[in-house]
Scaffold this motif. Structure first.
Motif, PDB file in Angstrom:
ATOM      1  N   LEU A   8       1.645   4.708 -10.358  1.00  0.00           N
ATOM      2  CA  LEU A   8       1.598   3.267 -10.095  1.00  0.00           C
ATOM      3  C   LEU A   8       2.450   2.901  -8.890  1.00  0.00           C
ATOM      4  N   THR A   9       3.624   3.534  -8.818  1.00  0.00           N
ATOM      5  CA  THR A   9       4.496   3.248  -7.658  1.00  0.00           C
ATOM      6  C   THR A   9       3.834   3.651  -6.354  1.00  0.00           C
ATOM      7  N   ALA A  10       3.169   4.799  -6.369  1.00  0.00           N
ATOM      8  CA  ALA A  10       2.474   5.270  -5.144  1.00  0.00           C
ATOM      9  C   ALA A  10       1.355   4.309  -4.753  1.00  0.00           C
ATOM     10  N   ILE A  11       0.617   3.814  -5.778  1.00  0.00           N
ATOM     11  CA  ILE A  11      -0.482   2.871  -5.489  1.00  0.00           C
ATOM     12  C   ILE A  11       0.063   1.585  -4.884  1.00  0.00           C
ATOM     13  N   VAL A  12       1.142   1.063  -5.483  1.00  0.00           N
ATOM     14  CA  VAL A  12       1.755  -0.159  -4.972  1.00  0.00           C
ATOM     15  C   VAL A  12       2.210   0.023  -3.540  1.00  0.00           C
ATOM     16  N   LEU A  13       2.857   1.168  -3.252  1.00  0.00           N
ATOM     17  CA  LEU A  13       3.326   1.438  -1.878  1.00  0.00           C
ATOM     18  C   LEU A  13       2.161   1.537  -0.906  1.00  0.00           C
ATOM     19  N   VAL A  15      -0.843   0.086  -1.217  1.00  0.00           N
ATOM     20  CA  VAL A  15      -1.389  -1.271  -1.002  1.00  0.00           C
ATOM     21  C   VAL A  15      -0.488  -2.070  -0.079  1.00  0.00           C
ATOM     22  N   SER A  16       0.839  -1.953  -0.279  1.00  0.00           N
ATOM     23  CA  SER A  16       1.787  -2.670   0.575  1.00  0.00           C
ATOM     24  C   SER A  16       1.663  -2.221   2.017  1.00  0.00           C
ATOM     25  N   ALA A  17       1.531  -0.916   2.218  1.00  0.00           N
ATOM     26  CA  ALA A  17       1.392  -0.398   3.595  1.00  0.00           C
ATOM     27  C   ALA A  17       0.114  -0.907   4.232  1.00  0.00           C
ATOM     28  N   PHE A  18      -0.964  -0.930   3.406  1.00  0.00           N
ATOM     29  CA  PHE A  18      -2.241  -1.427   3.944  1.00  0.00           C
ATOM     30  C   PHE A  18      -2.150  -2.901   4.335  1.00  0.00           C
ATOM     31  N   LEU A  19      -1.536  -3.724   3.450  1.00  0.00           N
ATOM     32  CA  LEU A  19      -1.389  -5.150   3.747  1.00  0.00           C
ATOM     33  C   LEU A  19      -0.497  -5.365   4.959  1.00  0.00           C
ATOM     34  N   ALA A  20       0.550  -4.555   5.086  1.00  0.00           N
ATOM     35  CA  ALA A  20       1.441  -4.676   6.251  1.00  0.00           C
ATOM     36  C   ALA A  20       0.673  -4.365   7.525  1.00  0.00           C
ATOM     37  N   TYR A  21      -0.193  -3.322   7.457  1.00  0.00           N
ATOM     38  CA  TYR A  21      -0.991  -2.961   8.641  1.00  0.00           C
ATOM     39  C   TYR A  21      -1.964  -4.083   9.011  1.00  0.00           C
ATOM     40  N   VAL A  22      -2.601  -4.664   7.964  1.00  0.00           N
ATOM     41  CA  VAL A  22      -3.553  -5.752   8.228  1.00  0.00           C
ATOM     42  C   VAL A  22      -2.826  -6.962   8.819  1.00  0.00           C
ATOM     43  N   ASN A  23      -1.663  -7.320   8.249  1.00  0.00           N
ATOM     44  CA  ASN A  23      -0.913  -8.470   8.749  1.00  0.00           C
ATOM     45  C   ASN A  23      -0.392  -8.252  10.170  1.00  0.00           C
TER      46      ASN A  23
END
Length: 296
Positions: A8-13, A15-23
């Motif tokens: 779960l921690t890996a998935i959250v990280l 998703v966060s990295a993906f959102l950071a890249y998109v932003n």
């Protein structure tokens, strides 16, 4: 259980990295991510700088037009003064011609009286000499009157031409004061700056376009909208697009025809009075032939 938390921690990280890249976005795509917004802001700042420069140029053009208008009014006043002086000269010349005519009539009457009394004069030779002298004086006077009449006709023609020029200048000043472009105006849209809300026209002062006047955009014989002139140069001009004047779905395009607003026909140019024709040269009066002396 620890593995589940790790997953779960890996998935959250991830998703966060993906959102950071998109932003983060891309500087080549304005408005996407913070890089895109930075790029867009830089573009808008450059556009603002260009608009401010254009505003300064238009302000300078407006000031130059005001100076030219003042010079134009001053020149018109000077022309009117010259016309008034010329008219006064014409009146003086006419008075001189009338005096000369009166003097000629007086001498003519005197000559006729001398002819009537000729039979009562004892010295025929002396009378003939006086008649010839009077005839020469009368001929010279008629020639002088003819020259004065020709000069007066020339001055009158010059005065008519000057008056026609003044009337033209008055019409132009009237258009300036009424903020109306020439009724005969017909030009086209040279370029359209839709984002800035203005267009440039293929004509300026040379076609009678007046600053602050309203123009109509015509396409296919129909008026589709209006423009407000903001700056005028010798061969080009700029005008703001009046948004509310265009129907929904209509927009001004390059090549559209532009005419002066209103349906009033162009005022007819004033017709100058006809120049006075030169007076015909008076027929020469032949000198009186001396009569043969009577035989004693």
């Amino acid at each position: 259980m620890a593995n589940i938390f790790a997953i779960l921690t890996a998935i959250v990280l991830a998703v966060s990295a993906f959102l950071a890249y998109v932003n983060m976005g891309d500087s080549s795509e304005e408005g996407r991510g913070y890089r895109g917004w930075i790029s867009k802001r830089q573009t808008e700042e450059q556009s603002l700088a260009r608009n401010e420069k254009k505003l300064a140029e238009l302000t300078a053009q407006r000031d130059n037009l005001i100076v030219e208008r003042d010079k134009f009014v001053t020149a018109n006043t000077g022309l009117q003064t010259e016309v008034d002086a010329q008219l006064d000269k014409n009146k003086t010349l006419q008075s001189d011609v009338d005096d000369k005519k009166a003097a000629a009539e007086t001498k003519k009457e005197s000559l006729e009286k001398m002819k009537a009394d000729f039979v009562d004069v004892g010295d025929v030779e002396d009378v003939i000499l006086k008649l010839q002298s009077t005839q020469r004086a009368l001929t010279e006077l008629k020639i002088e009157i003819t020259g004065k009449e020709a000069k007066r006709a020339t001055l009158q023609q010059q005065a008519n031409q000057t008056q026609a020029s003044i009337d033209t200048l008055r019409d132009r000043i009237g258009l300036y004061s009424q903020k109306k472009s020439s009724p005969n105006l017909r030009t086209r849209v040279r370029s359209v700056y839709r984002d800035l809300g203005f267009v440039t026209l293929a004509g300026g002062d040379n076609l009678g376009i007046i600053k602050d006047s309203t123009l109509e955009v015509v396409r296919g014989g129909e008026t589709i909208g209006k423009l407000l002139v903001t700056a005028v140069e010798a061969g080009t001009s700029a005008a703001d697009i009046v948004p509310d004047s265009f129907a929904e779905g209509e927009a001004v395009l390059v090549g559209d025809t532009v005419v002066a607003a209103g349906d009033d026909p162009a005022p007819a140019a004033p017709t100058p009075p006809p120049a006075a024709a030169p007076a015909p040269a008076p027929a020469e009066v032949p000198a009186a032939e001396p009569e043969a002396p009577m035989a004693p």
